[in-house]
Write an enzyme that holds these catalytic residues in place. Structure first.
Site: not given
Length: 194
Positions: A81-84, A152, A150, A122
């Site tokens: 995940c590019e956020h976490h 995250c 996910h 995704q």
């Protein structure tokens, strides 16, 4: 994109994170951790050094007039995940309607793998896979469905296990013709009533 940091810079950053977490990077059990983590990142994010379009360049025209769906189901992948920066683990289903030529099926799996081995969302990954196949093969249609868990969401925040996210991208005939779309969904086991 900025210049890629050196191995030494990556390892130094990992030592900072270990200290931030409350650890001592000089502790015996952690001495090799920065090197190991940097090496793991090289593997996990190897998709940045590959062009997925190259995998689809070699095609075959001698297929005895075959013009029905080609589907590769259950392509397992691991992404982040590019956020976490947490793992995304799942499977992709890819289908296309040939327009006079087909590609080796392992190449479809390589396209999925290349996009998965990048920081991802995704929805974006699903679109990237479909767009790449459409741009290079010029088929009559492309269908991509991605199912993933996910980490995250399962290991932090709301802590909900057993939840998976499903995304799809339908192009060409798969988008325009409900029967073709339904046939694809039946082949991958996602039709209504299942």
């Amino acid at each position: 994109m900025t210049d890629k940091p050196s191995q030494a810079e990556a390892e130094a950053a990992i030592r900072v994170l270990l200290r931030w977490a409350g650890e001592d990077p000089a502790r015996e059990g952690l001495l090799d951790t920065p090197r190991r983590v940097a090496k793991a990142y090289g593997d996990w994010f190897s998709g940045y050094s590959e062009d997925p379009r190259e995998f689809l360049q070699r095609t075959f025209k001698e297929v005895a007039g075959y013009d029905e769906m080609v589907i590769l189901r259950d392509i397992s992948f691991e992404s982040h995940c590019e956020h976490h920066m947490a793992p995304i683990i799942g499977k992709a289903h890819v289908g296309y309607l040939p327009n006079g030529r087909v590609v080796g099926i392992s190449k479809l799996a390589r396209v999925v793998e290349t996009y998965a081995r990048r920081f991802q969302v995704q929805e974006k990954m699903t679109s990237q896979i479909a767009g790449c196949i459409e741009d290079v093969l010029k088929p009559l249609g492309v269908a991509v469905v991605v199912e993933a868990a996910h980490e995250c969401m399962t290991t932090r925040g709301i802590h909900k296990r057993g939840v998976s996210m499903v995304t799809s991208k339908m192009l060409g005939t798969f988008r325009e013709d409900a029967r073709t779309r339904m046939e694809f969904l039946q082949f991958i086991g996602m039709s209504q009533g299942k």
